[in-house]
Write a protein that holds these residues in place. Structure first.
Motif, PDB file in Angstrom:
ATOM      1  N   UNK A 529      10.146 -38.024  56.876  1.00  0.00           N
ATOM      2  CA  UNK A 529       9.075 -38.597  56.067  1.00  0.00           C
ATOM      3  C   UNK A 529       8.094 -37.488  55.698  1.00  0.00           C
ATOM      4  N   UNK A 530       7.776 -37.383  54.416  1.00  0.00           N
ATOM      5  CA  UNK A 530       6.863 -36.336  53.956  1.00  0.00           C
ATOM      6  C   UNK A 530       5.810 -36.966  53.058  1.00  0.00           C
ATOM      7  N   UNK A 531       4.640 -37.229  53.640  1.00  0.00           N
ATOM      8  CA  UNK A 531       3.553 -37.850  52.890  1.00  0.00           C
ATOM      9  C   UNK A 531       2.522 -36.785  52.512  1.00  0.00           C
ATOM     10  N   UNK A 532       2.370 -36.545  51.227  1.00  0.00           N
ATOM     11  CA  UNK A 532       1.368 -35.590  50.758  1.00  0.00           C
ATOM     12  C   UNK A 532       1.636 -34.155  51.157  1.00  0.00           C
ATOM     13  N   UNK A 533       2.818 -33.888  51.669  1.00  0.00           N
ATOM     14  CA  UNK A 533       3.115 -32.556  52.207  1.00  0.00           C
ATOM     15  C   UNK A 533       3.150 -31.497  51.106  1.00  0.00           C
ATOM     16  N   UNK A 534       3.765 -31.835  50.000  1.00  0.00           N
ATOM     17  CA  UNK A 534       3.935 -30.826  48.958  1.00  0.00           C
ATOM     18  C   UNK A 534       2.651 -30.599  48.168  1.00  0.00           C
ATOM     19  N   UNK A 535       1.785 -31.589  48.120  1.00  0.00           N
ATOM     20  CA  UNK A 535       0.445 -31.363  47.569  1.00  0.00           C
ATOM     21  C   UNK A 535      -0.347 -30.452  48.499  1.00  0.00           C
ATOM     22  N   UNK A 536      -0.180 -30.665  49.808  1.00  0.00           N
ATOM     23  CA  UNK A 536      -0.885 -29.840  50.792  1.00  0.00           C
ATOM     24  C   UNK A 536      -0.455 -28.375  50.717  1.00  0.00           C
ATOM     25  N   UNK A 537       0.844 -28.150  50.522  1.00  0.00           N
ATOM     26  CA  UNK A 537       1.366 -26.780  50.552  1.00  0.00           C
ATOM     27  C   UNK A 537       1.498 -26.149  49.162  1.00  0.00           C
ATOM     28  N   UNK A 538       1.016 -26.867  48.145  1.00  0.00           N
ATOM     29  CA  UNK A 538       1.041 -26.301  46.802  1.00  0.00           C
ATOM     30  C   UNK A 538       0.229 -25.005  46.779  1.00  0.00           C
ATOM     31  N   UNK A 561      12.110 -39.678  52.824  1.00  0.00           N
ATOM     32  CA  UNK A 561      11.136 -40.440  52.050  1.00  0.00           C
ATOM     33  C   UNK A 561       9.968 -39.512  51.733  1.00  0.00           C
ATOM     34  N   UNK A 562       9.796 -39.208  50.450  1.00  0.00           N
ATOM     35  CA  UNK A 562       8.648 -38.429  50.002  1.00  0.00           C
ATOM     36  C   UNK A 562       7.609 -39.400  49.442  1.00  0.00           C
ATOM     37  N   UNK A 563       6.354 -39.183  49.771  1.00  0.00           N
ATOM     38  CA  UNK A 563       5.259 -39.953  49.166  1.00  0.00           C
ATOM     39  C   UNK A 563       4.213 -38.949  48.699  1.00  0.00           C
ATOM     40  N   UNK A 564       4.006 -38.871  47.379  1.00  0.00           N
ATOM     41  CA  UNK A 564       3.114 -37.843  46.857  1.00  0.00           C
ATOM     42  C   UNK A 564       2.736 -38.184  45.416  1.00  0.00           C
ATOM     43  N   UNK A 565       1.923 -37.314  44.816  1.00  0.00           N
ATOM     44  CA  UNK A 565       1.576 -37.465  43.413  1.00  0.00           C
ATOM     45  C   UNK A 565       2.834 -37.299  42.555  1.00  0.00           C
ATOM     46  N   UNK A 584      16.081 -40.995  44.009  1.00  0.00           N
ATOM     47  CA  UNK A 584      15.596 -42.010  43.078  1.00  0.00           C
ATOM     48  C   UNK A 584      14.084 -42.157  43.263  1.00  0.00           C
ATOM     49  N   UNK A 585      13.352 -42.160  42.134  1.00  0.00           N
ATOM     50  CA  UNK A 585      11.901 -42.333  42.163  1.00  0.00           C
ATOM     51  C   UNK A 585      11.560 -43.812  42.205  1.00  0.00           C
ATOM     52  N   UNK A 586      10.537 -44.159  42.994  1.00  0.00           N
ATOM     53  CA  UNK A 586      10.127 -45.552  43.169  1.00  0.00           C
ATOM     54  C   UNK A 586       8.622 -45.626  42.970  1.00  0.00           C
ATOM     55  N   UNK A 592       2.867 -49.850  39.259  1.00  0.00           N
ATOM     56  CA  UNK A 592       3.181 -48.641  38.505  1.00  0.00           C
ATOM     57  C   UNK A 592       1.976 -47.824  38.070  1.00  0.00           C
ATOM     58  N   UNK A 593       0.776 -48.411  38.111  1.00  0.00           N
ATOM     59  CA  UNK A 593      -0.395 -47.670  37.656  1.00  0.00           C
ATOM     60  C   UNK A 593      -0.943 -46.713  38.711  1.00  0.00           C
ATOM     61  N   UNK A 594      -0.461 -46.821  39.933  1.00  0.00           N
ATOM     62  CA  UNK A 594      -0.903 -45.898  40.994  1.00  0.00           C
ATOM     63  C   UNK A 594      -0.165 -44.574  40.816  1.00  0.00           C
ATOM     64  N   UNK A 595      -0.879 -43.453  40.707  1.00  0.00           N
ATOM     65  CA  UNK A 595      -0.213 -42.161  40.448  1.00  0.00           C
ATOM     66  C   UNK A 595       0.629 -41.659  41.621  1.00  0.00           C
ATOM     67  N   UNK A 596       0.365 -42.164  42.813  1.00  0.00           N
ATOM     68  CA  UNK A 596       1.206 -41.803  43.953  1.00  0.00           C
ATOM     69  C   UNK A 596       2.526 -42.552  43.852  1.00  0.00           C
TER      70      UNK A 596
END
Length: 616
Positions: A529-538, A561-565, A584-586, A592-596
């Motif tokens: 599970x990776x929540x906000x990880x790639x935003x953090x390490x950008x 499971x990735x959860x991010x912008x 697959x993106x969900x 759908x209006x939530x950018x995450x």
């Protein structure tokens, strides 16, 4: 602004969306049914799931087609993604920061060579670590506690070296783990029964444990049935594949050693620490290793030492060590324990148990002891690549002699959702009681949505789970089940250090910087599970390197499971297109209006030599 579609377009698009949702739902069922396990046959869990595979219900609040068409439209779909080739077969068990060839170039004193030594940027592999030929999905828990497929870790050295100690036995195409150990030849269960006569293991007060020099982690494996979760560690290949066997069994473990660097855990983390003939020189270096255990042991916690030098008078001949040497070794341990203000609760046979006092008020005179060199209180959790020091970690202040320093913990499982003392006291900046409680509700909702996307989560198919950016531990708490465990990782660059809170909840975790490889073997985790990880390490390090590390430690047919912008996930999806992952993106469960967004992925099954050339 997007043009409003006509009714025909809407119906067509809805039909496509329904098809995609049903397709992914059924995909996870089929994956469960066809997973390779044990002897290459679908296990009973998968077969049971197959019977109900027609029940692929549609979740109306989730949509697999992102509604942020503007962002998606900016990606050039015609551009062929970079393809990552398999690494050479010799890297099948590659552990980048504990690589044997690199380790041997470092000094051996104080186990420096066994510590983390990560490859330089130009040395990093940019390929996919393959699974060994014949690799199969491990047995589900609890069968995995006792049996590991031979193909997954084909190393027989321990079956010979530890043959008389009942560690491990080779039986055809599986290894069997009878639960024995050097110090518990009658089995870990009976050994734990002995400890339970002194330590309150069964009432929920002892929940988290640390096993230093764990071997194949049978102690931790058998504690699980008593609702105690152990963090086990041992060096890379002191005995061949010991930590790898532990993880294949479904037992929490990492590659690690007590050397010159602090352990990657916060202060006051564990209810119990344990060493069963772990060969650590506890009295050496002014008792530095005992002082490090004291740092991570909560007030009122227990330390167990079994084996040399305990009861040296009766065993020095069997141990083939000089009587005087063993006597001096135990004397030093006793002296350090006294300085630490540990009370000896038990010594019988080859087992000794000490208990850490609940506060500094119980340590009369220690402040005036010339040998009592105290560490700086603010450095108690500053551990990443920090040198271990032979100083005493001070207790938090108390207002009366009966108060537990740092706050008294609830019994488990009440502890899981009770307000942790570090939150209640306001010692974690920016985290209030309301913040904590709101975070719990949020993760209950998130995990509920995950279970609708991937019905395998609650089935027993996933045993070892990794949360790469754990926050307050809400994901792990919402998943709590006897079928699984979660390794909660606190990134060292995170804005808030909440790992102490996670431990106070009765969960386990570790500090780590994801710009480097994790201290584990390949194919360790079933679900990541990776929540906000790639935003953090950008802009901190290469996202490609993090994804390749995720691929290394994820089992074939494991899920992510990735959860991010959405913008971040589009970049991630583009890289994974060349990694033999299906994605697959969900939409966010709130619409759908939530950018995450959520990106779900499954790693395809492939092994050494499968339809590709190897990268040298």
């Amino acid at each position: 602004m997007a043009l409003k579609p006509n009714s025909t377009d809407t119906r067509t698009r809805s039909s496509i969306q329904i098809f995609i949702v049903v397709g992914l739902c059924c995909f996870f069922y089929i994956l469960g049914a066809w997973q390779r396990s044990g002897f290459g046959k679908g296990d009973s869990i998968a077969l049971e799931m197959t019977k109900h595979s027609a029940d692929c219900s549609i979740v109306p609040t989730l949509n697999f087609e992102t509604h942020h068409a503007g962002e998606v439209g900016n990606v050039d779909e015609s551009e062929k993604p970079k393809s990552f080739e398999p690494c050479h077969p010799r890297y099948v068990d590659y552990t980048p920061c504990q690589d044997q060839s690199r380790a041997m170039t470092f000094p051996r004193d104080n186990m420096i060579y066994r510590e983390r030594h990560c490859p330089r940027e130009e040395e990093k592999l940019h390929c996919l670590v393959p699974a060994p030929n014949g690799y199969v999905t491990p047995f589900p828990w609890p069968k995995s506690r006792d049996y590991v497929p031979y193909a997954n870790a084909p190393y027989k050295a321990l079956t010979i070296e530890k043959a008389i100690q009942n560690w491990i036995q080779y039986e055809g195409n599986v290894f069997r783990f009878p639960g024995g150990g050097t110090q518990f030849p009658q089995g870990a269960d009976k050994y734990i029964d002995q400890l339970a006569k002194v330590i309150p293991i069964t009432n929920g007060m002892v929940r988290t444990a640390l096993d230093t020099g764990c071997g194949v982690a049978s102690w931790g494996a058998y504690l699980w049935s008593r609702n105690v979760i152990a963090m086990s560690f041992a060096p890379r290949d002191s005995h061949e594949a010991q930590v790898q066997f532990a993880l294949e069994r479904g037992v929490p473990a990492v590659i690690g050693v007590l050397g010159t660097i602090k352990m990657p855990y916060p202060s006051r983390a564990f209810d119990m620490a344990h060493c069963s003939r772990c060969l650590i020189p506890w009295g050496a270096n002014d008792g530095m290793y005992m002082k490090e255990v004291d740092r991570v042991l909560r007030p009122g916690g227990y330390w167990v030492l079994s084996g040399p030098p305990i009861n040296w008078r009766n065993n020095y001949r069997a141990w083939q060590r000089p009587k005087k040497e063993l006597e001096e070794e135990q004397k030093k341990i006793e002296e350090v324990a006294k300085l630490l203000c540990w009370e000896k609760k038990h010594e019988k046979g080859e087992i000794a148990v000490w208990q850490k006092r609940v506060n500094d008020e119980a340590c009369s005179g220690r402040q005036h002891n010339s040998q009592a060199n105290f560490c700086k209180a603010e450095e108690a959790n500053d551990v990443w690549y920090k040198k271990m020091d032979a100083c005493l970690t001070p207790y938090p202040d108390v207002s009366n002699p009966e108060e537990v320093a740092g706050g008294k913990l609830k019994q488990f499982p009440e502890r899981l959702y009770a307000v942790p003392p570090r939150v209640a006291s306001g010692s974690v900046p920016g985290v209030s009681v309301e913040t904590y409680q709101g975070d719990n509700e949020k993760w209950k909702k998130h995990v509920g949505a995950y279970k609708k996307i991937n019905r395998l989560i609650d089935s027993g198919r996933y045993r070892n789970i990794l949360d790469m950016n754990a926050g307050l531990g809400g994901f792990a708490a919402a998943l709590d089940s006897p079928k699984l465990w979660v390794m909660n990782v606190m990134p060292t660059i995170a804005e808030k250090d909440t790992l102490g809170v996670i431990f106070e909840r009765g969960l386990i975790g570790i500090y780590h910087d994801w710009c480097e490889a994790f201290s584990t073997y390949p194919r360790t985790y079933d679900l990541i599970h990776a929540h906000g990880l790639f935003s953090l390490y950008k802009d901190k390090c290469n996202l490609e390197d993090i994804l390749l590390e995720m691929d290394r430690i994820l089992r074939p047919e494991g899920a992510v499971i990735f959860r991010d912008e959405v913008d971040v996930l589009i970049k991630v999806k583009k890289i994974t297109a060349g990694m033999r992952w299906d994605t697959k993106m969900v939409d966010h469960e709130d619409g759908p209006l939530v950018p995450e967004k959520i990106l779900v992925a499954v790693k395809r099954y492939w092994v050494v030599g499968a339809n590709s050339t190897s990268v040298q």
